[in-house]
Write an enzyme that holds these catalytic residues in place. Sequence first.
Site, PDB file in Angstrom:
ATOM      1  N   ASP A 273     -26.086 -51.437  33.613  1.00  0.00           N
ATOM      2  CA  ASP A 273     -27.527 -51.731  33.595  1.00  0.00           C
ATOM      3  C   ASP A 273     -27.796 -53.001  32.774  1.00  0.00           C
ATOM      4  O   ASP A 273     -28.945 -53.454  32.670  1.00  0.00           O
ATOM      5  CB  ASP A 273     -28.361 -50.529  33.127  1.00  0.00           C
ATOM      6  CG  ASP A 273     -28.031 -50.072  31.723  1.00  0.00           C
ATOM      7  OD1 ASP A 273     -27.104 -50.622  31.101  1.00  0.00           O
ATOM      8  OD2 ASP A 273     -28.711 -49.138  31.238  1.00  0.00           O
ATOM      9  N   SER A 274     -26.726 -53.617  32.265  1.00  0.00           N
ATOM     10  CA  SER A 274     -26.843 -54.964  31.693  1.00  0.00           C
ATOM     11  C   SER A 274     -27.378 -55.929  32.744  1.00  0.00           C
ATOM     12  O   SER A 274     -27.840 -57.016  32.408  1.00  0.00           O
ATOM     13  CB  SER A 274     -25.472 -55.455  31.196  1.00  0.00           C
ATOM     14  OG  SER A 274     -24.482 -55.295  32.196  1.00  0.00           O
TER      15      SER A 274
ATOM     16  N   ASP B 186     -23.888 -47.283  35.941  1.00  0.00           N
ATOM     17  CA  ASP B 186     -24.722 -46.794  34.840  1.00  0.00           C
ATOM     18  C   ASP B 186     -25.900 -45.977  35.336  1.00  0.00           C
ATOM     19  O   ASP B 186     -26.595 -46.382  36.280  1.00  0.00           O
ATOM     20  CB  ASP B 186     -25.313 -47.992  34.069  1.00  0.00           C
ATOM     21  CG  ASP B 186     -24.525 -48.329  32.826  1.00  0.00           C
ATOM     22  OD1 ASP B 186     -23.885 -47.431  32.252  1.00  0.00           O
ATOM     23  OD2 ASP B 186     -24.569 -49.500  32.423  1.00  0.00           O
TER      24      ASP B 186
ATOM     25  N   LYS C 190     -21.834 -43.450  34.465  1.00  0.00           N
ATOM     26  CA  LYS C 190     -21.810 -43.598  32.999  1.00  0.00           C
ATOM     27  C   LYS C 190     -23.162 -43.194  32.424  1.00  0.00           C
ATOM     28  O   LYS C 190     -24.204 -43.689  32.876  1.00  0.00           O
ATOM     29  CB  LYS C 190     -21.468 -45.043  32.607  1.00  0.00           C
ATOM     30  CG  LYS C 190     -21.470 -45.265  31.094  1.00  0.00           C
ATOM     31  CD  LYS C 190     -20.671 -46.488  30.676  1.00  0.00           C
ATOM     32  CE  LYS C 190     -21.368 -47.808  30.877  1.00  0.00           C
ATOM     33  NZ  LYS C 190     -22.623 -47.969  30.105  1.00  0.00           N
TER      34      LYS C 190
ATOM     35  N   GLU D  83     -25.313 -42.811  28.806  1.00  0.00           N
ATOM     36  CA  GLU D  83     -25.396 -43.144  27.379  1.00  0.00           C
ATOM     37  C   GLU D  83     -25.895 -41.933  26.600  1.00  0.00           C
ATOM     38  O   GLU D  83     -26.816 -41.244  27.059  1.00  0.00           O
ATOM     39  CB  GLU D  83     -26.384 -44.300  27.152  1.00  0.00           C
ATOM     40  CG  GLU D  83     -25.909 -45.610  27.726  1.00  0.00           C
ATOM     41  CD  GLU D  83     -26.814 -46.773  27.352  1.00  0.00           C
ATOM     42  OE1 GLU D  83     -27.674 -46.633  26.458  1.00  0.00           O
ATOM     43  OE2 GLU D  83     -26.653 -47.854  27.960  1.00  0.00           O
TER      44      GLU D  83
ATOM     45  N   GLU E  39     -18.976 -48.559  22.306  1.00  0.00           N
ATOM     46  CA  GLU E  39     -19.524 -49.914  22.148  1.00  0.00           C
ATOM     47  C   GLU E  39     -19.876 -50.169  20.694  1.00  0.00           C
ATOM     48  O   GLU E  39     -20.589 -49.369  20.063  1.00  0.00           O
ATOM     49  CB  GLU E  39     -20.774 -50.083  23.039  1.00  0.00           C
ATOM     50  CG  GLU E  39     -21.397 -51.470  22.892  1.00  0.00           C
ATOM     51  CD  GLU E  39     -22.408 -51.819  23.974  1.00  0.00           C
ATOM     52  OE1 GLU E  39     -22.556 -51.043  24.945  1.00  0.00           O
ATOM     53  OE2 GLU E  39     -23.058 -52.869  23.834  1.00  0.00           O
TER      54      GLU E  39
HETATM   55  O1  KIV Z   1     -24.468 -52.159  30.987  1.00  0.00           O
HETATM   56  C1  KIV Z   1     -23.356 -52.588  30.655  1.00  0.00           C
HETATM   57  O2  KIV Z   1     -22.888 -53.642  31.095  1.00  0.00           O
HETATM   58  C2  KIV Z   1     -22.590 -51.822  29.697  1.00  0.00           C
HETATM   59  C3  KIV Z   1     -21.469 -52.524  29.006  1.00  0.00           C
HETATM   60  C4  KIV Z   1     -22.002 -53.397  27.939  1.00  0.00           C
HETATM   61  C5  KIV Z   1     -20.465 -51.573  28.472  1.00  0.00           C
HETATM   62  O3  KIV Z   1     -22.877 -50.685  29.455  1.00  0.00           O
END
Ligand code: KIV
Length: 265
Positions: free
Chosen positions: A45-46, A84, A112, A114, A181
């Site tokens: 989600d970056s 994510d 993934k 969080e 992280e």
């Molecule tokens: O969203 C993302 O790219 C991430 C990485 C920074 C691990 O979660």
Amino acid sequence: MSAINLTTLHGQKKRGEKIVMLTCYDAIFAKTACEAGVEMLLVGDSLGMVLQGHDSTLPVSVEDMAYHTACVRRGNRGAMIVTDMPFMANATLEQTLQSSARLMQAGAHMIKLEGAAWLAEPIRQLAHHGVPVCAHLGLTPQSVNLFGGYKVQGREQAQAQQMLDDAQHLEQAGAAMLLLECVPAELAARITQAVQIPVIGIGAGADTDGQVLVLHDMLGLSLGHTPKFVRNFLQSQQDIPSAIAAYVQAVKRGEFPAAEHGFSA
Ligand code: KIV
């Protein structure tokens, strides 16, 4: 490259062979990264920051993630795709299952999430439905407002012990992988040794089972601040495919991350 799966990753952890993950948001980079030897593509989600230009990951939606996962899937050449779960798309168990179904059907092989120990129940339920989960611990960017910034996590002893306990608890709940992280290198090493599942690090030192970077960061592209744990791999290479291949080799050989990319307690 034959398709990477959980069995492959477990074998790599056992043999001490580093796992290479890179963020990826579209088809051409998926193909390029696979050809360079990247084993796991993270549709992070970056993308809310590097593609959409937001100042956090919070505005990203499930539909954004599904769109980019489908793009990556079309370019993928055998890597494992991890997607994510975006902010608040897992606020309830029902939402978690619905959002995960959407992302898996778009092409993810793993989701993934969080969080911390509270992820145990959703992880149990998702595993029950055949969805592998990577639990993202430490600096979880969706909680930036709670943390008061993008800060290293686990520096105090109590917090470090809590993270170690959470990691073991989530493994028992059925997590397939962990991502740490911005945690002190010594703590990341302890967690990696304490669990059987693969542990990927970013800003977590050299002793995790694998590494991940944000694609744009490692190509030296930034809208603002570049974190200390990043190395620009394009600087010493002629082109993007060579830069990604250099990243793969540096991780495999244990040359990246170096001490200067990590944090101490
Ligand atoms: O969203 C993302 O790219 C991430 C990485 C920074 C691990 O979660």
